[in-house]
Structure formats: structure tokens, C-alpha cells
Design a protein around this motif. Sequence first.
Motif, mmCIF file in Angstrom:
data_model
loop_
_atom_site.group_PDB
_atom_site.id
_atom_site.type_symbol
_atom_site.label_atom_id
_atom_site.label_comp_id
_atom_site.label_asym_id
_atom_site.label_seq_id
_atom_site.Cartn_x
_atom_site.Cartn_y
_atom_site.Cartn_z
ATOM 1 N N ASP A 121 -93.266 -64.886 -59.743
ATOM 2 C CA ASP A 121 -92.272 -65.958 -59.630
ATOM 3 C C ASP A 121 -92.912 -67.331 -59.848
ATOM 4 N N SER A 122 -94.058 -67.551 -59.220
ATOM 5 C CA SER A 122 -94.696 -68.869 -59.338
ATOM 6 C C SER A 122 -95.162 -69.140 -60.769
ATOM 7 N N ASN A 123 -95.449 -68.091 -61.518
ATOM 8 C CA ASN A 123 -95.865 -68.245 -62.915
ATOM 9 C C ASN A 123 -94.702 -68.061 -63.892
ATOM 10 N N LYS A 124 -93.482 -67.917 -63.368
ATOM 11 C CA LYS A 124 -92.268 -67.774 -64.179
ATOM 12 C C LYS A 124 -92.381 -66.625 -65.180
ATOM 13 N N ILE A 125 -92.890 -65.485 -64.691
ATOM 14 C CA ILE A 125 -93.017 -64.288 -65.520
ATOM 15 C C ILE A 125 -91.824 -63.385 -65.255
ATOM 16 N N LEU A 126 -91.153 -62.974 -66.319
ATOM 17 C CA LEU A 126 -90.000 -62.080 -66.210
ATOM 18 C C LEU A 126 -90.475 -60.682 -65.808
ATOM 19 N N TYR A 127 -89.797 -60.065 -64.829
ATOM 20 C CA TYR A 127 -90.185 -58.728 -64.377
ATOM 21 C C TYR A 127 -88.989 -57.944 -63.865
ATOM 22 N N PRO A 184 -91.387 -56.944 -69.186
ATOM 23 C CA PRO A 184 -90.865 -56.690 -70.531
ATOM 24 C C PRO A 184 -91.478 -57.556 -71.630
ATOM 25 N N ASN A 185 -91.868 -58.771 -71.324
ATOM 26 C CA ASN A 185 -92.413 -59.652 -72.366
ATOM 27 C C ASN A 185 -93.783 -59.189 -72.865
ATOM 28 N N THR A 186 -94.517 -58.446 -72.033
ATOM 29 C CA THR A 186 -95.842 -57.960 -72.429
ATOM 30 C C THR A 186 -95.888 -56.430 -72.503
ATOM 31 N N ASN A 187 -94.766 -55.773 -72.182
ATOM 32 C CA ASN A 187 -94.650 -54.312 -72.184
ATOM 33 C C ASN A 187 -95.649 -53.651 -71.224
ATOM 34 N N GLY A 207 -101.979 -42.107 -68.269
ATOM 35 C CA GLY A 207 -102.047 -41.391 -69.544
ATOM 36 C C GLY A 207 -100.673 -41.303 -70.188
ATOM 37 N N ALA A 208 -99.662 -40.972 -69.380
ATOM 38 C CA ALA A 208 -98.288 -40.887 -69.890
ATOM 39 C C ALA A 208 -97.787 -42.262 -70.319
ATOM 40 N N TYR A 209 -98.051 -43.286 -69.517
ATOM 41 C CA TYR A 209 -97.608 -44.640 -69.859
ATOM 42 C C TYR A 209 -98.181 -45.061 -71.212
ATOM 43 N N LYS A 210 -99.476 -44.822 -71.405
ATOM 44 C CA LYS A 210 -100.125 -45.203 -72.665
ATOM 45 C C LYS A 210 -99.547 -44.412 -73.837
ATOM 46 N N ASN A 211 -99.318 -43.107 -73.634
ATOM 47 C CA ASN A 211 -98.739 -42.276 -74.698
ATOM 48 C C ASN A 211 -97.343 -42.733 -75.089
ATOM 49 N N LEU A 212 -96.631 -43.333 -74.156
ATOM 50 C CA LEU A 212 -95.278 -43.822 -74.423
ATOM 51 C C LEU A 212 -95.275 -45.256 -74.966
ATOM 52 N N GLY A 213 -96.461 -45.841 -75.131
ATOM 53 C CA GLY A 213 -96.562 -47.166 -75.729
ATOM 54 C C GLY A 213 -96.611 -48.325 -74.755
ATOM 55 N N TYR A 214 -96.677 -48.047 -73.460
ATOM 56 C CA TYR A 214 -96.769 -49.110 -72.461
ATOM 57 C C TYR A 214 -98.226 -49.485 -72.208
#
Length: 160
Positions: A30-36, A63-66, A87-94
Motif C-alpha cells: 500500500d505504501s508503495n502503491k503496488i497493485l495486488y 498483476p503488474n509484475t506477474n 515449480g508449478a508457478y514457474k511452469n505456469l509462467g508466474y
Amino acid sequence: VANQCWHTTWFGEKVFLRSSYEIDYAKELDSNKILYQVESIRLEYFDTLLNKTRIAVPDFYLPNTNEIVEIKSDFTLDIQEMLNKFGAYKNLGYIPKLILEHKEISLYNIENEISKDRIDKIKTGNIKHIEPRGEDKRAYWGGFKCGENLLPKCVCSTEG
């Protein structure tokens, strides 16, 4: 029960946070105004300990940095489970990210990030977990079954 409460983000969305660690991280975003988003996605991963497919619900999604961000304490970190999920997150492109005890660390380089004694305690279970282990692990939080109306009053709200 860990600190749990509803929190209003800097962009006006109400989200439920399950621990003081999540509260602190949300305040930092919030303090850095990052969308989450909080617990907004469900992803399949293979649990090598239970030898079956399970569903992961990541703590935060940026979402802005996936990026998928998992927030853990020494008490809640299960290294093998995190390796399976990441491992699953990386395989899915995150892009997976681990925040352990308020510090971003590399799960893949964990031996160099935290002390060997602390890793041994985490791996052997000599640090007491607040969640039951095994099959029913995800059905409980802080000793209460999910869905039970036993949450404490919010003491962490940043609302005026």
C-alpha cells in the motif's frame, strides 16, 4: 489465533489477511502503491509428499509484475511444499517470491539465505507448527476449522 482482519487496500478493495506477516506485507505494498490481489487465484500443483495433485491458493498476486508471493514464518514454512508449488508457478509462467520472517529470500538458495540450524529445525519439525500436518493441513488455520466464525476483532485496520 494469529492476527487476522479485513484490510482496505490503497486502491479501495477490501481483502482478508490471515496473519500479522500478511498485514505487514499489505501495508508495504500500500505504501508503495503496488497493485495486488489476496488469495485470488487457485493453481494445481503436484505434492511429492502426498503423491497427488492439490490446489494452491497463493497469498498475494501482483498483476503488474506477474509475481506470486507466499508469506511464511519459520513456523508455517514447509520447504518441500514450497518447492512443489514454486515449480508449478514457474511452469505456469508466474514469478514466485517467498517472504520468510519479513525478508525476501530465494527458496532455491535457502541454505545460503538462513542459518543451517534454522533450516534443520524447519525440516525436522522441531519448530512447532501452528497448522496440523498431512491430509487435513489446509482445513485448519490457527487451530480452527475454516468457516468457523472464531476470528478475533480486527486490531490491525488502517482505516480511519
